[in-house]
Enzyme design. Structure first.
Site, PDB file in Angstrom:
ATOM      1  N   THR A 116     -40.628 -14.586  -1.891  1.00  0.00           N
ATOM      2  CA  THR A 116     -39.290 -14.554  -0.832  1.00  0.00           C
ATOM      3  C   THR A 116     -39.060 -13.979  -0.444  1.00  0.00           C
ATOM      4  OG1 THR A 116     -38.615 -16.272  -2.420  1.00  0.00           O
ATOM      5  CG2 THR A 116     -39.798 -16.793  -1.146  1.00  0.00           C
ATOM      6  N   ILE A 176     -43.862 -19.150  -1.572  1.00  0.00           N
ATOM      7  CA  ILE A 176     -42.420 -19.353  -3.248  1.00  0.00           C
ATOM      8  C   ILE A 176     -42.002 -17.345  -3.674  1.00  0.00           C
ATOM      9  CG2 ILE A 176     -44.027 -20.832  -3.378  1.00  0.00           C
ATOM     10  CD1 ILE A 176     -45.387 -19.140  -5.518  1.00  0.00           C
ATOM     11  N   CYS A 177     -41.100 -17.962  -4.338  1.00  0.00           N
ATOM     12  CA  CYS A 177     -40.649 -16.406  -5.395  1.00  0.00           C
ATOM     13  C   CYS A 177     -41.413 -16.033  -6.012  1.00  0.00           C
ATOM     14  CB  CYS A 177     -39.074 -17.555  -6.334  1.00  0.00           C
ATOM     15  SG  CYS A 177     -38.643 -18.652  -4.890  1.00  0.00           S
ATOM     16  N   PRO A 178     -41.713 -14.726  -6.283  1.00  0.00           N
ATOM     17  CA  PRO A 178     -40.496 -14.158  -6.233  1.00  0.00           C
ATOM     18  C   PRO A 178     -41.183 -12.991  -4.549  1.00  0.00           C
ATOM     19  CG  PRO A 178     -41.891 -12.863  -7.416  1.00  0.00           C
ATOM     20  CD  PRO A 178     -42.574 -14.568  -7.375  1.00  0.00           C
TER      21      PRO A 178
END
Ligand SMILES: [Zn+2]
Lengths: 269, 90
Positions: free
Chosen positions: B28, B24-26
């Site tokens: 990624t 998932i972000c951040p």
């Protein structure tokens, strides 16, 4: 190097920054910084350097944690009273970041050991509290061509700058010789607001990290003065003094000097 | 280079491929950026994600940091590919 899964998470906010990235983080992890003084300035500075993942952090201090230190030296706890400051500091850093190799030196710096202490380090941080140490560190960094991050605190005022040998002024360009004994009250006599070294020490860490990364503009040639009472930062341009006894055109200081301690209280500790 | 990366183009002209499904972000972007650091300017990175917000966040950050997002495609029911050309002096 390949980052471990843990390192990718730990340093994510650094890696995201264009000025740092994975490459910059690798530089930090392979860098060696020497922190001289594990007290008021050393605590915040060392904490942030450790958290940032400085690969090797040397810490020099011969002193023992005293209850009166805890008002500002935030990496020592009440239970650390009576321990060596460097041992307490090492525990604090290792609790935050196991990537950091902490090397402790329970030495009082002098002309006989300073060169040996700093020789393997990339950046030197002066987090000491007395004039003999400041001159000794300044001179040794000049002779050995080491970047020096300088900080000092007094009551409500802090000063911080960076000395890059050959690229700017040195401490002696500002004050060619120490003030006469008795003229300057020691830190112990003068008192200091506990949070003040937190501000200055954090700026020192910031500058040490920038020097390591080679990004931004350091305080080289600028003395940043912080007034905690009026809450003001002012800046003084520093120029290399042609007549500097150390880095000037005709230097007369060609070797290290051990100045006498000025502070009488100091000897009673 | 034009037209090389049309939708569903399966050419293997990627210098590197990064499968970060499940991330998932951040992170990624963090992982994509680390992968990008391993290739040269002008070379292409293919990133596969299954976290839908990443198809907006990663390209935005890549563009901000001087890289070129060539395309963003849905490649199956759950996954997306983001094709990025590394910026900087070639
Ligand atoms: Zn000088």
């Amino acid at each position: 190097m390949e980052f471990t899964e843990e390192q990718i998470k730990r340093y994510a906010r650094h890696i995201i920054l264009p000025e740092v990235g994975g490459e910059g983080q690798e530089k930090l992890l392979s860098s060696k910084i020497l922190l001289i003084g594990a007290g008021g300035l050393g605590a915040p500075c060392g904490y942030y350097l450790g958290a940032a993942g400085i690969g090797t952090l040397g810490i020099v201090d011969f002193d023992i944690v005293d209850l009166s230190n805890l008002q500002r030296q935030i990496w020592h706890g009440t239970k650390d009273v009576g321990r060596y400051k460097v041992d307490s500091a090492k525990d604090s850093i290792e609790r935050i970041n196991p990537d950091v190799k902490v090397i402790t030196y329970k030495d009082k710096i002098d002309s006989a050991n300073i060169k040996e202490l700093i020789k393997d380090y990339d950046v030197i941080v002066d987090a000491t509290d007395n004039f003999p140490a400041r001159y000794l560190i300044n001179d040794a960094c000049h002779f050995m061509n080491k970047p020096l991050v300088y900080g000092s605190i007094f009551r409500f005022e802090g000063q911080v700058t960076v000395f890059l040998p050959d690229k700017g002024p040195c401490y002696r360009c500002l004050f060619s010789t120490p003030p006469p004994p008795g003229l300057v009250p020691s830190c112990q006599e003068a008192g200091v607001l506990g949070v003040l070294p937190g501000v200055i020490g954090a700026i020192q860490a910031n500058e040490a990290i920038k020097i390591t990364l080679g990004v931004g503009n350091t305080l080289n040639g600028r003395l940043l003065i912080y007034d905690a009472l009026d809450m003001k930062f002012t800046e003084m341009k520093l120029r290399k003094d042609k007549c500097c006894p150390l880095c000037g055109e005709n230097p007369n200081i060609l070797d290290l000097i051990d100045y006498e301690e000025f502070c009488e209280l100091y000897h009673h500790e | 280079m034009d037209g090389l990366f049309k939708e569903n183009d399966r050419t293997d002209n990627y210098a590197k491929e990064l499968n970060i499904k499940g991330e998932i972000c951040p992170f990624t972007f963090v992982r994509s950026k680390l992968a990008l650091e391993k290739i040269k300017p002008g070379e292409i990175l293919r990133i596969i994600v299954d976290y839908e917000p990443a198809i907006r966040n990663v390209p935005r950050s890549m563009t901000d940091q001087g890289h070129k997002v060539l395309s963003i495609n849905k490649i199956n029911d759950t996954d997306y590919e983001i094709i990025v050309e590394k910026g900087g002096k070639k």
